[in-house]
Design a protein around this motif. Sequence first.
Motif, mmCIF file in Angstrom:
data_model
loop_
_atom_site.group_PDB
_atom_site.id
_atom_site.type_symbol
_atom_site.label_atom_id
_atom_site.label_comp_id
_atom_site.label_asym_id
_atom_site.label_seq_id
_atom_site.Cartn_x
_atom_site.Cartn_y
_atom_site.Cartn_z
ATOM 1 N N VAL A 64 0.848 -1.204 0.000
ATOM 2 C CA VAL A 64 0.000 0.000 0.000
ATOM 3 C C VAL A 64 0.879 1.248 0.000
ATOM 4 N N TRP A 65 1.974 1.205 0.759
ATOM 5 C CA TRP A 65 2.902 2.335 0.778
ATOM 6 C C TRP A 65 3.588 2.511 -0.562
ATOM 7 N N VAL A 66 4.085 1.408 -1.101
ATOM 8 C CA VAL A 66 4.764 1.478 -2.399
ATOM 9 C C VAL A 66 3.808 2.071 -3.423
ATOM 10 N N ASP A 67 2.575 1.592 -3.402
ATOM 11 C CA ASP A 67 1.555 2.092 -4.320
ATOM 12 C C ASP A 67 1.415 3.608 -4.176
ATOM 13 N N GLU A 68 1.311 4.049 -2.921
ATOM 14 C CA GLU A 68 1.124 5.475 -2.634
ATOM 15 C C GLU A 68 2.334 6.292 -3.116
ATOM 16 N N LEU A 69 3.546 5.785 -2.828
ATOM 17 C CA LEU A 69 4.760 6.515 -3.202
ATOM 18 C C LEU A 69 4.908 6.599 -4.719
ATOM 19 N N ILE A 70 4.683 5.458 -5.390
ATOM 20 C CA ILE A 70 4.799 5.472 -6.850
ATOM 21 C C ILE A 70 3.774 6.433 -7.436
ATOM 22 N N TRP A 71 2.608 6.389 -6.838
ATOM 23 C CA TRP A 71 1.537 7.214 -7.364
ATOM 24 C C TRP A 71 1.892 8.697 -7.270
ATOM 25 N N ARG A 72 2.542 9.058 -6.159
ATOM 26 C CA ARG A 72 2.939 10.461 -5.996
ATOM 27 C C ARG A 72 4.054 10.824 -6.961
ATOM 28 N N ALA A 73 5.020 9.913 -7.140
ATOM 29 C CA ALA A 73 6.195 10.235 -7.945
ATOM 30 C C ALA A 73 5.920 10.093 -9.439
ATOM 31 N N PHE A 74 5.234 9.051 -9.821
ATOM 32 C CA PHE A 74 4.981 8.803 -11.257
ATOM 33 C C PHE A 74 3.494 8.559 -11.487
ATOM 34 N N PRO A 75 2.707 9.597 -11.461
ATOM 35 C CA PRO A 75 1.254 9.402 -11.570
ATOM 36 C C PRO A 75 0.859 8.642 -12.833
ATOM 37 N N VAL A 76 1.656 8.770 -13.891
ATOM 38 C CA VAL A 76 1.256 8.146 -15.151
ATOM 39 C C VAL A 76 1.624 6.666 -15.185
ATOM 40 N N LEU A 77 2.835 6.379 -14.688
ATOM 41 C CA LEU A 77 3.326 4.998 -14.771
ATOM 42 C C LEU A 77 2.910 4.149 -13.568
ATOM 43 N N ASN A 78 2.148 4.751 -12.658
ATOM 44 C CA ASN A 78 1.768 4.109 -11.404
ATOM 45 C C ASN A 78 1.442 2.620 -11.517
ATOM 46 N N ASN A 79 0.412 2.301 -12.307
ATOM 47 C CA ASN A 79 -0.026 0.909 -12.374
ATOM 48 C C ASN A 79 1.009 0.002 -12.997
ATOM 49 N N PHE A 80 1.704 0.536 -14.001
ATOM 50 C CA PHE A 80 2.735 -0.245 -14.670
ATOM 51 C C PHE A 80 3.840 -0.636 -13.690
ATOM 52 N N LEU A 81 4.315 0.357 -12.927
ATOM 53 C CA LEU A 81 5.401 0.094 -11.980
ATOM 54 C C LEU A 81 4.954 -0.855 -10.872
ATOM 55 N N LEU A 82 3.743 -0.627 -10.352
ATOM 56 C CA LEU A 82 3.243 -1.482 -9.278
ATOM 57 C C LEU A 82 3.153 -2.931 -9.769
ATOM 58 N N GLY A 83 2.642 -3.089 -10.986
ATOM 59 C CA GLY A 83 2.541 -4.429 -11.568
ATOM 60 C C GLY A 83 3.900 -5.084 -11.669
ATOM 61 N N ALA A 84 4.908 -4.309 -12.109
ATOM 62 C CA ALA A 84 6.257 -4.851 -12.268
ATOM 63 C C ALA A 84 6.818 -5.278 -10.914
ATOM 64 N N ILE A 85 6.576 -4.457 -9.895
ATOM 65 C CA ILE A 85 7.088 -4.787 -8.560
ATOM 66 C C ILE A 85 6.435 -6.066 -8.039
ATOM 67 N N ILE A 86 5.116 -6.181 -8.241
ATOM 68 C CA ILE A 86 4.411 -7.376 -7.771
ATOM 69 C C ILE A 86 4.915 -8.618 -8.500
ATOM 70 N N ALA A 87 5.099 -8.485 -9.832
ATOM 71 C CA ALA A 87 5.591 -9.630 -10.610
ATOM 72 C C ALA A 87 6.963 -10.053 -10.102
ATOM 73 N N ALA A 88 7.822 -9.058 -9.834
ATOM 74 C CA ALA A 88 9.176 -9.372 -9.366
ATOM 75 C C ALA A 88 9.109 -10.062 -8.006
ATOM 76 N N LEU A 89 8.221 -9.584 -7.153
ATOM 77 C CA LEU A 89 8.082 -10.172 -5.823
ATOM 78 C C LEU A 89 7.692 -11.641 -5.907
ATOM 79 N N ILE A 90 6.674 -11.909 -6.728
ATOM 80 C CA ILE A 90 6.192 -13.288 -6.846
ATOM 81 C C ILE A 90 7.284 -14.168 -7.446
ATOM 82 N N LEU A 91 8.046 -13.577 -8.375
ATOM 83 C CA LEU A 91 9.094 -14.328 -9.063
ATOM 84 C C LEU A 91 10.250 -14.652 -8.124
ATOM 85 N N PHE A 92 10.692 -13.645 -7.355
ATOM 86 C CA PHE A 92 11.897 -13.832 -6.550
ATOM 87 C C PHE A 92 11.601 -14.248 -5.113
#
Lengths: 325, 238
Positions: A276-304
């Motif tokens: 939830v924090w990561v989501d909030e921080l990304i959203w503040r810093a990159f409002p446009v890429l928000n969902n893309f970045l969050l998705g990438a982070i989640i994918a990496a988490l599940i992968l690693f």
Amino acid sequence: MQRSSSPEIEIDTRRADTVRRTLWYGLVVVILIWCAVIPVFDGNLSLYFAMMMWVTLATGLNFIAGFTGYMPFGYVAFYGIGAYATGIAVKVLGMSVYLAIPFAGVVGVLFGLLIAPTLRLSGIYFAIVSLSLAIICQRAIALMPEEVTGGSLGLNLGVVTVREHGYYAMLLILVAALLTASWLARSRLGKALKAIRDDAEAAEALGVNVTRSRLYAWLLATLFPALAGGTQAWFTGALDPQTAFDVLVTAKTVIYAMAGGLGTVLGPLVGTVVLVWVDELIWRAFPVLNNFLLGAIIAALILFAPRGLIGSLTRRYPRLRRYIM
Amino acid sequence: MTDAILSVDGLVKRFGGLVAVNEVSFDVPRGLIVGLIGINGAGKTTLMNCVNGIYHSDGGRVVVDGHDMTNHKPHEIASLGVGRTFQIPRIFHRMTLIENLMVPVLGSEKSDAELTDMAEACLDRVDLYPLRGNNGEELSGGQQKLLELARVLMFDPALILLDEPFAGVNPSLCRIMIQQIEKMKQDGKSFLLVSHDLTSIYRLSDQISVLNQGEIIASGTVETIQSDPAVIEAYLGN
Ligand SMILES: Nc1ncnc2c1ncn2[C@@H]1O[C@H](COP(=O)(O)OP(=O)(O)OP(=O)(O)O)[C@@H](O)[C@H]1O
Ligand SMILES: [Mg+2]
């Protein structure tokens, strides 16, 4: 015998228990105080409410998904039913919202009991039936008479409820969920459930009443989302079938719980807070890429870290298992 | 037989057209070890699964300690004092060894501390005590077999079904297992023992039954079985 000649190990085990308990209750107290003072200092009430709600949902999901291995894709049904039970209790039955929340909990558990026979299905079949039931609930509520459910427009509670009180109700429910999780992890029921998750047939052959234990876990897993859904309706002052039965609620809950580690007490808490924090921080810093970045982070988490942050940590450092569960 | 802890009568189990267990009858007398041998696919594991309720049988009766338990649920049969191990170990992978041993005693009236002490003692008996805090998944195949035996020790059942307990266990640990089985027998436990390890089964068993294509083709003492021509032909191959 080597067993009796190692008193330092006994002491070590007892110390680990104390450390674990202190850590755990300390954490719960810190969360409690932190969240409790947010409204006083005019903090971001909505963000903290959302955080508490998602932790509660993820912890509730853990009772069934983490402890028994059943993945209810229709988890949102209980959240939606809780929201509507609250809405109807307040608007139609004229109940006080403070009573409406426990009422929502009861309705959620009764619905859980009603569909408990689906626990006979396993794996993907259970998941799919659960998902279909959630969709049926959404349609049924949208089609009910408008005087009762408000139809597809929903209900408006804003005028009769106080938002800050809803916030504190969520805090109480969160604490109850965390304490239940910590009790369950140490209880005999929790051990039965973990055994069932790992190998139900072997557990049954060793005398575990699989059907009954699973039912208890299931009822716990239906109580908390119903309470959370009701409180969400209270806090936002409005509800409609689209948002109350949004499949994204299930998806987010599953992702948060998995990110932290299903089957561990701390996992759903840590996973939710971090994401939830990561989501909030990304959203503040990159409002446009928000969902893309969050998705990438989640994918990496599940992968690693397929077992989530806590699950992977205890796998890497088994000694930690005794301190954090 | 008068005092049988387990009495199986005309048991039948079919998988589609295949009759895996065909009208099998035998007893396990109280306090004795009954060995069950037979080639791969003879129906030994299936028979065990019917006895402890994992499979629904298609005919016949299973009587445990005087109670008709035919097609009862496994946990009901377990609570009458029937414990078992599995041919392919079925341990709880994401639970510690101590927690694994707690599973059969979750209904016990003893305190958790007492049960933990008991679990540690049981692990010690099969040389797994140093690993007590590890997860089940961190054990080797042979160690998993030992953990299953420890779980049975913890359970303390009156009748113990052992399916291939020695497979994949090294000779020194096999000796430990045999000692534990003999000790449990002295404590009055009864066993149904399935094994391809003829030396061990001949050593341990009081009686032996030979299963072939789902039917018992011979029963008796070790000596009679060893010299039975039908057994030699079916089992040892000429
Ligand atoms: N679940 C099942 N579904 C269908 N057929 C089965 C099943 N389990 C066993 N069988 C069949 O039943 C027969 C007996 O199998 P079983 O596992 O009882 O043999 P076994 O005597 O234990 O052999 P092994 O010594 O190899 O362990 C075999 O022909 C097997 O293919
Ligand atoms: Mg077999």
